[in-house]
Design a protein around this motif. Structure first.
Motif, PDB file in Angstrom:
ATOM      1  N   GLU A  69       2.192   1.806  -3.184  1.00 41.38           N
ATOM      2  CA  GLU A  69       1.578   2.859  -4.450  1.00 41.38           C
ATOM      3  C   GLU A  69       1.413   4.738  -4.037  1.00 41.38           C
ATOM      4  N   TYR A  70       1.398   4.652  -2.465  1.00 44.32           N
ATOM      5  CA  TYR A  70       1.237   6.214  -2.110  1.00 44.32           C
ATOM      6  C   TYR A  70       2.505   6.525  -2.685  1.00 44.32           C
ATOM      7  N   ILE A  71       4.046   5.774  -2.660  1.00 47.14           N
ATOM      8  CA  ILE A  71       4.894   6.479  -3.313  1.00 47.14           C
ATOM      9  C   ILE A  71       5.326   6.850  -4.205  1.00 47.14           C
ATOM     10  N   ALA A  73       2.759   7.259  -6.430  1.00 48.11           N
ATOM     11  CA  ALA A  73       2.019   7.854  -7.248  1.00 48.11           C
ATOM     12  C   ALA A  73       2.085   8.805  -7.369  1.00 48.11           C
ATOM     13  N   LYS A  74       2.954   9.209  -5.681  1.00 48.82           N
ATOM     14  CA  LYS A  74       3.539  10.903  -5.366  1.00 48.82           C
ATOM     15  C   LYS A  74       4.874  10.919  -6.885  1.00 48.82           C
ATOM     16  N   ILE A  94       4.829  10.065  -9.694  1.00 46.46           N
ATOM     17  CA  ILE A  94       4.645  10.387 -10.576  1.00 46.46           C
ATOM     18  C   ILE A  94       4.050  11.628 -10.829  1.00 46.46           C
ATOM     19  N   ARG A  95       3.270  11.895  -9.644  1.00 48.04           N
ATOM     20  CA  ARG A  95       2.830  13.392  -9.415  1.00 48.04           C
ATOM     21  C   ARG A  95       3.714  13.980  -9.725  1.00 48.04           C
ATOM     22  N   ILE A 128      -0.178   3.835 -13.311  1.00 43.54           N
ATOM     23  CA  ILE A 128      -0.346   3.162 -11.691  1.00 43.54           C
ATOM     24  C   ILE A 128      -1.981   1.948 -12.672  1.00 43.54           C
ATOM     25  N   GLU A 134       1.217  -1.522   0.013  1.00 47.17           N
ATOM     26  CA  GLU A 134       0.304  -0.140   0.527  1.00 47.17           C
ATOM     27  C   GLU A 134       0.864   1.097   0.140  1.00 47.17           C
ATOM     28  N   SER A 135       2.082   1.119   1.022  1.00 46.87           N
ATOM     29  CA  SER A 135       2.657   2.260   0.861  1.00 46.87           C
ATOM     30  C   SER A 135       3.260   2.255  -0.048  1.00 46.87           C
TER      31      SER A 135
END
Lengths: 458, 274
Positions: A362-364, A366-367, A369-370, A378, A359-360
């Motif tokens: 995924e967040y990391i 995503a960040k 990419i942003r 993803i 899960e972390s």
């Protein structure tokens, strides 16, 4: 020994007096150029002899002789007239240096009070360069006594006086001293406030001071997360600083800061940075290992390296900045993976980068990419798919880089034009005299080229 | 009323957690402190032991004031108290960094406040001061200080899972009950942060996953749908949100304009040189 020493000092005093009479501060700069060498050979008897010869019988003479510690100076040796304020200040500066180098801090502290009172009495532009130097050593005295707070009011008052008198050199010196003082106590907020409210006389102050000012600005901006501005300032500082043996300390500090800032911006400094200069190589070693860890995106190596060199980073006041690099290590790791795989599951990324959970990850990701670290998407099944790498030359990036360089060249050119000196037209009448003058001039200029960052600051 | 009786009533209402009642005493107490020159710790070698004791008491009063304003959600006032207190904490004769647990509490609250306001540069300036002026072992072991610093670290790394965990813990497990007060603001900003990240990195995502990622467990299906539509402006199709790729038109147009502007700039520069 004493005799040559005395002659040297007298020569400098002649230069100082000349500058006072001709209103040309460059002669003082010449005197300062020899000051570094002279400082190392200052002796009490030489100073006493100079004092005896320069001052008429009076309170000042007695006082200076007492401070130098040679009570048996021949008080009646020669009948001197009251010296110029510039010469007076220069002698005081020499005494300051002598006391500093012999480690007589308590005596120096008492003497400083006397010097500052002396300085306040005069308002002459030819005094500026000397006054700036004197203030530097006043602040240095407090620093050596680990007393950072009580000197501040004095510096601030002096800054106000200097600003009102348009005394740009002293003003610049005092601003850098205040900044240095705040940063030594790690009060970045206060330093930022000072910078925000002041205008630094960039074009009028000497190069060494501007370099220092830029270095402090870079540190403030780096702490405040404004890395691109910090990077601009630190490169400017490195360019402005004279490249001589005496400035190695400053170069080291600036290069270290530059390396950390570049890393924080997501760039990897060139390998040449670490090896180009033998004088810097050893002190940069810890930073080289950090750079390696960031470049490899290896979290474990990074943690080890930070733990190992923590003391060094603390001493360089870069520890907190280095700690912030952790996120960059992760980002580089993701970037490397994104470059080498066109599609990879989040699970594999998690394992490769030793993150806590899927899960972390995924967040990391995503960040990342942003933040524009990678160009990817993803999908719902938990895969990261990299987009095709676009040809950089098809974008506007090269154009932007080219534009930035042209602008920089133009800036340099314009600054040079502004900095040029033109001879006054009256000199043209007598060609011979003019030639002679220009000969002297060129000697003087040659002497000045090395700058004078030689006061053992770092 | 005298300072002593005012302070006594302040302590009493503060301990009974009657914050509004306690806050009413503060302005009068502050006036007294100013009269006795105790609001700003100006000390020198001649300062008497009694004066130091008085200063320590006024530090305690200010700390209580800070706690009260936090509990009443008066953040501007809290900042004010913090600025007063900073002067006290900087004075080694008044504050013993090794033993004083209050310092860590106040600082961690202030850091958390800065985070909740998105004031990252101020946050780091304060942190720089804390890390470099306090004894290293105090910073490392301070349980209060660890909370905001961990929060910031995870926020920067994008490790949001950890932040949910920090706050999902029971209220009593938080090092300081006041930390809970920032939960609302922090979680809201965290959600919008994550929402931006998602919209940039996914082409489409089912609502179920969005619910998971944004931690919207307490919301019903309909609530989530309106949230998606109104707060983030996403469109919903059969339970799947499609994120529109950002339009990059218009960039081409301005590019031409920029080239022309640049070239004209170079031309005028060359003019001055030649």
């Amino acid at each position: 020994m004493t005799r040559t020493n005395t002659t040297e000092i007298t020569n400098s005093l002649v230069l100082v007096a000349k500058s006072a009479n001709s209103f040309d501060n460059r002669y003082v700069s010449k005197a300062f150029r020899d000051l570094g060498a002279l400082r190392r050979r200052l002796t009490a008897p030489a100073l006493a002899a100079v004092v005896a010869r320069t001052y008429p019988v009076g309170a000042t003479k007695t006082y200076l002789a007492a401070v130098v510690g040679e009570g048996d100076v021949d008080m009646e040796a020669e009948e001197a007239s009251e010296p110029l304020p510039e010469v007076d200040a220069y002698v005081h500066l020499l005494v300051q240096l002598y006391l500093l180098d012999t480690g007589a801090l308590a005596a120096l502290d008492a003497f400083n009070v006397h010097v500052v009172a002396q300085l306040r009495a005069h308002n002459r532009r030819t005094l500026d360069l000397i006054a700036a130097k004197i203030w530097f050593y006043v602040a240095r005295t407090y620093e050596l006594r680990r007393d950072f707070v009580s000197v501040r009011p004095a510096l601030q008052t002096a800054l106000r006086t200097a600003t009102l008198r348009h005394d740009d050199e002293t003003r610049a010196a005092l601003i850098t001293l205040l900044l240095r003082n705040y940063l030594l106590t790690h009060d970045v907020e206060q330093a930022a406030n000072l910078v925000g409210k002041l205008e630094f006389p960039e074009a009028l102050a000497s190069n060494a001071l501007v370099a220092r000012y830029f270095y402090y600005l870079a540190r403030i901006h780096a702490v405040q997360l404004d890395y691109s501005r910090a990077h601009e300032y630190v490169t400017a500082a490195m360019r402005k600083a004279p490249q001589s043996v005496q400035t190695v300390g400053f170069q080291q500090a600036a290069t270290k800061l530059n390396v950390v800032i570049e890393l924080l911006m997501g760039d990897i400094p060139e390998a040449r940075t670490f090896t180009a200069d033998a004088a810097l190589e050893r002190s940069l070693a810890p930073y080289l290992t950090v750079t390696r860890a960031v470049r490899l995106g290896d979290l474990q190596l990074f943690e080890e390296c930070v733990a190992q060199h923590a003391a060094t980073f603390q001493r360089d006041a870069t520890h907190n900045l280095v700690m912030r690099l952790r996120q960059n290590v992760i980002k580089t790791g993701i970037r490397i993976i994104s470059l080498s795989y066109s599609k990879i599951s989040l699970r594999d990324i998690c394992i490769k980068l030793q993150l806590d959970s899927e899960e972390s990850t995924e967040y990391i990701v995503a960040k990342a990419i942003r933040d524009g670290v990678i160009d990817a998407t993803i999908d719902v099944q938990g895969f990261m798919a990299s987009k095709e790498i676009v040809d950089v030359y098809a974008t506007t990036q090269p154009q932007a880089a080219f534009d930035a360089r042209i602008k920089f060249c133009n800036l340099v050119h314009n600054d040079m034009v502004k900095a040029m000196r033109y001879p006054t037209s009256t000199n043209r009448v007598d060609l011979k005299a003019h030639l002679e003058a220009s000969d002297k001039e060129s000697q003087l200029l040659k002497a000045l080229q090395d700058g004078d960052l030689d006061d053992g600051f770092f | 009323m005298s300072l002593e009786s005012l302070t006594a009533s302040l302590y009493k209402s503060y301990e009974a957690k009657k914050y509004e009642e306690a806050a009413a005493f503060l302005p009068a107490i502050k006036l007294h402190l100013i009269k006795h020159k105790l609001l700003v710790p100006l000390t020198n070698a001649d300062t008497t032991k009694n004066h130091y004791n008085d200063l320590r008491i006024s530090k305690k009063i200010l700390e209580i004031g800070a706690f009260i304003s936090i509990n009443l959600a008066e953040f501007a006032q809290f900042e004010q108290y913090f600025i007063y207190l900073k002067a006290f904490y900087g004075n080694a004769h008044i504050t013993n960094m090794n033993k004083d647990a209050q310092v860590g509490k106040i600082y961690s609250l202030y850091l958390l406040y800065l985070l909740s306001q998105g004031e990252f540069s101020k946050f780091h300036s304060e942190l720089e001061l804390v890390y470099n002026t306090w004894p290293a072992e105090v910073v490392a072991s301070d349980q209060f200080l660890r909370f905001p610093t961990n929060l910031e670290k995870n926020l920067m790394e994008g490790n949001y899972i950890k932040i949910w965990q920090l706050y999902a813990a029971d209220e009593r497990e938080l090092p300081l009950a006041e930390f809970k007060l920032f939960e609302r603001v922090l979680i809201d900003s965290l959600r919008s942060e994550i929402a931006t990240n998602i919209s940039k990195s996914y082409l489409s995502l089912p609502v179920v996953n969005i619910k998971e990622l944004l931690h919207l467990h307490d919301f019903s299906g309909a609530q989530i749908e309106t949230k998606i539509a109104e707060e983030y402006g996403w469109t919903l199709h059969n339970g799947v949100v499609h994120f529109a790729a950002e339009a990059e038109e218009g960039a081409e147009e301005s590019n031409h304009a920029r080239i022309i502007k640049n070239v004209l700039g170079y031309a005028s520069e060359i003019e001055t040189i030649v």
